[in-house]
Write a protein that holds these residues in place. Structure first.
Motif, short mmCIF file in Angstrom:
data_model
loop_
_atom_site.label_atom_id
_atom_site.label_comp_id
_atom_site.label_asym_id
_atom_site.label_seq_id
_atom_site.Cartn_x
_atom_site.Cartn_y
_atom_site.Cartn_z
N MET A 141 -14.35 -12.73 -3.71
CA MET A 141 -13.20 -13.61 -3.88
C MET A 141 -12.70 -13.47 -5.32
N LEU A 142 -11.42 -13.15 -5.47
CA LEU A 142 -10.83 -12.88 -6.79
C LEU A 142 -9.80 -13.97 -7.11
N PRO A 143 -10.02 -14.79 -8.17
CA PRO A 143 -9.01 -15.79 -8.58
C PRO A 143 -7.73 -15.07 -9.01
N LEU A 144 -6.57 -15.73 -8.81
CA LEU A 144 -5.29 -15.09 -9.10
C LEU A 144 -4.84 -15.24 -10.55
N ASP A 145 -5.57 -16.02 -11.36
CA ASP A 145 -5.15 -16.24 -12.75
C ASP A 145 -5.08 -14.93 -13.51
N ASN A 146 -3.97 -14.76 -14.23
CA ASN A 146 -3.75 -13.60 -15.11
C ASN A 146 -3.70 -12.26 -14.35
N LEU A 147 -3.43 -12.30 -13.06
CA LEU A 147 -3.32 -11.05 -12.30
C LEU A 147 -1.87 -10.59 -12.22
N LYS A 148 -1.68 -9.29 -12.19
CA LYS A 148 -0.37 -8.70 -11.97
C LYS A 148 -0.52 -7.49 -11.04
N ILE A 149 0.64 -7.01 -10.56
CA ILE A 149 0.68 -5.87 -9.63
C ILE A 149 1.37 -4.71 -10.33
N ARG A 150 0.84 -3.51 -10.13
CA ARG A 150 1.55 -2.32 -10.61
C ARG A 150 1.61 -1.27 -9.50
N ASP A 151 2.68 -0.47 -9.52
CA ASP A 151 2.85 0.59 -8.52
C ASP A 151 2.02 1.81 -8.92
N GLN A 198 0.41 4.47 1.23
CA GLN A 198 1.10 3.99 0.03
C GLN A 198 0.14 3.08 -0.74
N VAL A 199 0.11 3.23 -2.08
CA VAL A 199 -0.90 2.55 -2.89
C VAL A 199 -0.25 1.66 -3.95
N PHE A 200 -0.86 0.48 -4.19
CA PHE A 200 -0.50 -0.34 -5.34
C PHE A 200 -1.80 -0.90 -5.92
N ALA A 201 -1.71 -1.46 -7.14
CA ALA A 201 -2.93 -1.91 -7.81
C ALA A 201 -2.77 -3.34 -8.32
N ILE A 202 -3.91 -4.04 -8.42
CA ILE A 202 -3.96 -5.38 -9.01
C ILE A 202 -4.82 -5.28 -10.27
N GLU A 226 -7.34 -0.67 -6.51
CA GLU A 226 -6.28 0.09 -5.85
C GLU A 226 -6.32 -0.23 -4.35
N LEU A 227 -5.18 -0.74 -3.85
CA LEU A 227 -5.08 -1.15 -2.45
C LEU A 227 -4.08 -0.25 -1.74
N ALA A 228 -4.42 0.17 -0.52
CA ALA A 228 -3.57 1.12 0.22
C ALA A 228 -3.08 0.51 1.53
N CYS A 229 -1.79 0.80 1.84
CA CYS A 229 -1.16 0.37 3.10
C CYS A 229 -0.66 1.60 3.84
N GLN A 233 5.44 2.13 2.99
CA GLN A 233 6.05 1.45 1.84
C GLN A 233 6.53 0.06 2.24
N GLU A 234 6.95 -0.09 3.50
CA GLU A 234 7.38 -1.42 3.97
C GLU A 234 6.24 -2.42 3.88
N ASP A 235 5.02 -1.98 4.22
CA ASP A 235 3.85 -2.86 4.13
C ASP A 235 3.57 -3.23 2.68
N VAL A 236 3.72 -2.24 1.77
CA VAL A 236 3.51 -2.52 0.34
C VAL A 236 4.50 -3.58 -0.13
N ASP A 237 5.78 -3.40 0.21
CA ASP A 237 6.80 -4.37 -0.21
C ASP A 237 6.52 -5.75 0.37
N SER A 238 6.03 -5.77 1.60
CA SER A 238 5.72 -7.05 2.25
C SER A 238 4.57 -7.76 1.53
N TRP A 239 3.53 -6.99 1.18
CA TRP A 239 2.40 -7.58 0.45
C TRP A 239 2.85 -8.06 -0.93
N LYS A 240 3.71 -7.28 -1.60
CA LYS A 240 4.21 -7.69 -2.92
C LYS A 240 4.96 -9.01 -2.83
N ALA A 241 5.79 -9.15 -1.78
CA ALA A 241 6.52 -10.40 -1.59
C ALA A 241 5.55 -11.57 -1.38
#
Length: 761
Positions: A559-569, A579-583, A599-602, A605-613
């Motif tokens: 379980m990862l707390p969301l404090d100070n987390l960001k997303i990068r492509d 398609q890969v993105f990172a936290i 590094e998380l993979a979908c 790209q539609e799935d990546v955008d959906s997760w980002k939203a």
């Protein structure tokens, strides 16, 4: 025949064969029939001519029968013949029948001795025949002669197998008595497809040509080389008799005399000869039809059911109706309108489970893609603080300001609001593209009429493009309205007093604690040395990101707390299709085990955008590209003046608060504006104005001109449909409560198998 209740069964199958032969070979229906197989010059043609009592089959050397001949014998007072391909023409002269068979064979196969599996249908009416349907197939051969194709043996074998492999086909295996029966090609191929002998009937020809002192008594009594259904012996006319035009009735009398006078066959004479063979085949085919009738009915019903849906669109087709094209045009346009509305609004019927379509894709643009685009432009902390600092200094000019200037706040806020124009216009462009794709998808049903489809697409697409300008103007007007007055009395605005006390980190709002925002499968990319990539079930809440072994959520992995987390492509790997993105943690801490980023993979790209939203809703934002110039001095960016820093912080909080209000308003109004001005308008246009545009766009006849392929497909479909309905109607009139003769008990026919292994003697 002793089976009066079943006399209509063979004519029934004749009708079905006619119905399906007239529409080609597109109906995979196995009708009960008898296929005649044997080597060349085995006497197959003579047997069939003896049944009819007339010379009507082509004769000559090599392959004479080059197309299957479906011969339907019908007991009738008058004597004549009819071909299915010459409807309405009665052939009384049987020499003309032979000429027509030869001409029709050459029409399909040419005159080069080639063969074709497309059958010729011939019906012979005569008082001398019993109801019977046989298929005369090309004689088997080993060697190509003359200009025959080199692979003629395999061609003929494949054609024979097309017919005799069907369980509904009885096999009449014709073998001459003056050859080695153990090596009969006909019996060998019959054994291949009918090892139990349930469908094979043996016929021995040329009994009168056997060597003196030899006979086929043990074979005809089914003692030597037995078959389950046994053998029947016949004596055909010799080549000399045929050349001398010996009458077949005289030949049949001679055949009868031969069996009665021959010492080896006298005691079984009543079970030998062409009349007995014809009667036996009639009886066995009739029983066979009776046995296969229930299965045939089921197959007809299932084929009819599978066609119902396709025929539905053709049910109102009336080629002789002068108003047909007008009616068809209206029906097509109405159906197009219904389909378009269902695609946009959603529908319970015919739901696509493979991909998102129409309205579902537009919904994703409204609520996932558009919010993501908004956050990308408004959330750039470093640049924003620099702009605020410059604005405050420029407002004060040469003076040192004691108070936070509201003019600087307005300048910065308006600059942020102007930035909304780009994602808003992009959102409209995306929706337009989806609308045009939906129009194309819905017009696919108009494929029967290429011009109508083309015009409908053009008119509706042009209308959507016209609405594009009005929609964009309206959206830009909404943004201009927001720019015209900055409402600092808005109930959600924090005001100057609160802004001075609040910190940006505190100001960051999250959703309701423990609220589940998203669940789904994601792959964690880890190097092979550390365990390799693995798929987990992820659960994103307002406060944490957890992953489990599977969707039962019993075995939590982390379980990862969301404090100070960001997303990068990230760019996907060289060999990866995902398609890969990172936290990552903004404070440079390890996120998971010893990893600075996960590094998380979908799959797409539609799935990546959906997760980002979804992460945006949880307060985890994308990383911004560092566009600042590294050469800029710290003094240009931040002042060491504490008072200025407090003013920058205050305005930063005010801008954040007001931008949130505007974003919320725009996120709410954009879908409504697009729906009202574009999507609903397009639906209304299709329903109310499209027909008028189509009528005025050109000649109605050219609009409703069918494509040749579609016309052919429709005709075939309707013929098939009506043939199936007619077939079911015919079968429905037949009573199967009739006498049936059981199949004879099994015999040991392994001798055929052995003969195959031994090869020719």
């Amino acid at each position: 025949m002793g089976n009066r209740g079943m006399e209509d069964l063979i004519p029934l199958i004749n009708k079905l064969q006619d119905a399906f032969s007239s529409i080609g070979q597109s109906c995979n229906l196995d009708l009960p029939q008898i296929a005649v197989v044997g080597g060349q010059s085995a006497g197959k043609s003579s047997v069939l001519e003896n049944f009819v009592g007339r010379d009507f089959l082509p004769r000559g050397s090599g392959i004479v029968t080059r197309r299957p001949l479906i011969l339907q014998l019908v007991n009738n007072k008058a004597e004549y013949a009819e071909f299915l391909h010459c409807k309405g023409k009665k052939f009384v002269d049987f020499d003309e029948v032979r000429a027509e068979i030869e001409a029709e064979t050459d029409r399909i196969t040419g005159s080069n001795k080639g063969i074709s599996p497309i059958p010729i249908n011939l019906r012979v009416y005569s008082p001398h025949v019993l109801n019977l349907t046989l298929i005369d197939l090309p004689g088997m051969t080993k060697v190509a002669v003359g200009d025959q194709p080199i692979d003629i043996e395999h061609q003929i074998r494949d054609m024979l197998l097309q017919f005799i492999t069907k369980e509904s086909c009885l096999i009449l295996a014709v073998t001459p008595a003056n050859t080695d029966l153990a090596n009969s090609d006909a019996l060998k191929i019959a054994k291949e497809v009918d090892p139990q002998g349930m469908r094979t009937i043996g016929v021995i020809t040329k009994l009168d040509l056997m060597d003196e002192g030899t006979d086929a008594k043990d074979i005809l009594e089914n003692k030597l080389l037995p078959l389950r259904r046994g053998y029947i012996g016949v004596v055909n006319r010799s080549q000399k008799d045929i050349d001398g035009k010996k009458d077949i009735r005289v030949a049949l009398a001679a055949e009868r005399k031969f069996f009665l006078s021959h010492p080896a066959y006298r005691h079984i004479a009543e079970r030998m000869g062409t009349p007995h063979l014809q009667k036996t085949l009639n009886q066995q085919l009739t029983n066979h039809i009776r046995d296969t009738l229930p299965g045939l009915r089921s197959k007809l019903q299932s084929q009819l059911l599978s066609l119902e849906k396709e025929v539905e669109e053709y049910k109102n087709f009336r080629p002789d109706d002068p108003t047909r094209k007008t009616k068809a045009l209206l029906q097509m346009v109405q159906q197009f309108g219904v389909d378009f509305e269902k695609c946009i609004e959603g529908s319970g019927d015919q739901v696509d489970t493979n991909e998102l379509l129409g309205g579902a894709r537009i919904n994703r643009i409204f609520h996932e893609r558009f919010p993501l685009e908004l956050f990308k432009i408004v959330f750039d902390e470093k640049e924003l603080r620099r702009e605020i600092s410059h604005a405050i200094k420029n407002v004060h000019g040469v003076r040192t300001g004691l108070f936070t200037p509201d003019l600087a706040f307005e300048v910065i806020v308006k600059k942020q609001i102007v930035k909304l124009k780009t994602p808003c216009l992009k959102c409209i462009d995306l929706v337009i593209q989806e609308l045009i794709n939906t129009v194309r998808q819905c017009t696919s049903k108009l494929g029967s009429y290429p011009r109508l489809r083309e015009e409908t697409e053009r008119i509706v697409t042009t209308h959507i493009r016209e609405r594009e300008g009005k929609t964009k103007d309206q959206v830009l007007l909404l943004i201009d309205i927001e720019l015209s007055y900055i409402n600092t009395n808005h109930e959600d605005f924090i005001g100057f007093a609160n802004a001075q006390q609040r910190n940006t980190a505190v100001n960051k709002k999250r959703a309701i604690p423990n609220q589940v925002i998203r669940k789904g499968w994601l792959t964690i990319h880890i190097s092979i040395m550390k365990g390799g990539s693995k798929e987990y079930w992820f659960v994103l809440t307002a406060e944490s990101l957890s992953w489990y072994k599977d969707e039962e959520e019993k075995e939590k992995k982390y379980m990862l707390p969301l404090d100070n987390l960001k997303i990068r492509d990230l760019e996907k790997g060289f060999m990866s299709t995902k398609q890969v993105f990172a936290i990552f943690n903004t404070e440079q801490r390890n996120v998971y085990k010893d990893l600075r980023q996960i590094e998380l993979a979908c799959e797409s790209q539609e799935d990546v955008d959906s997760w980002k939203a979804s992460f945006l809703r949880a307060g985890v934002y994308p990383e911004k590209d560092q566009v600042e110039n590294d050469e800029a001095s710290p003094a240009d960016t931040f002042s060491m003046d504490p008072q200025l820093e407090r003013q920058v912080e205050t305005i930063r909080n005010l801008v954040d608060s007001y931008s949130g209000i505007i974003n919320k308003s725009i996120r709410d109004l954009m879908p409504k504006t697009i729906m009202h001005l574009m999507i609903n308008n397009a639906k209304d246009f299709i329903h109310s104005e499209l027909p008028a545009y189509l009528y005025s766009s050109g000649d109605q006849n050219s609009l409703m001109e069918e494509s040749a392929d579609q016309a052919q497909r429709r005709d075939e479909m309707l013929r098939m449909y009506h043939a199936l309905k007619e077939a079911l109607h015919i079968i429905g009139d037949i009573s199967a409560n009739t006498i049936s003769t059981p199949v004879p008990p099994p015999v040991n026919n392994n001798w055929i198998q052995e003969a195959r292994c031994e090869g020719p003697q």
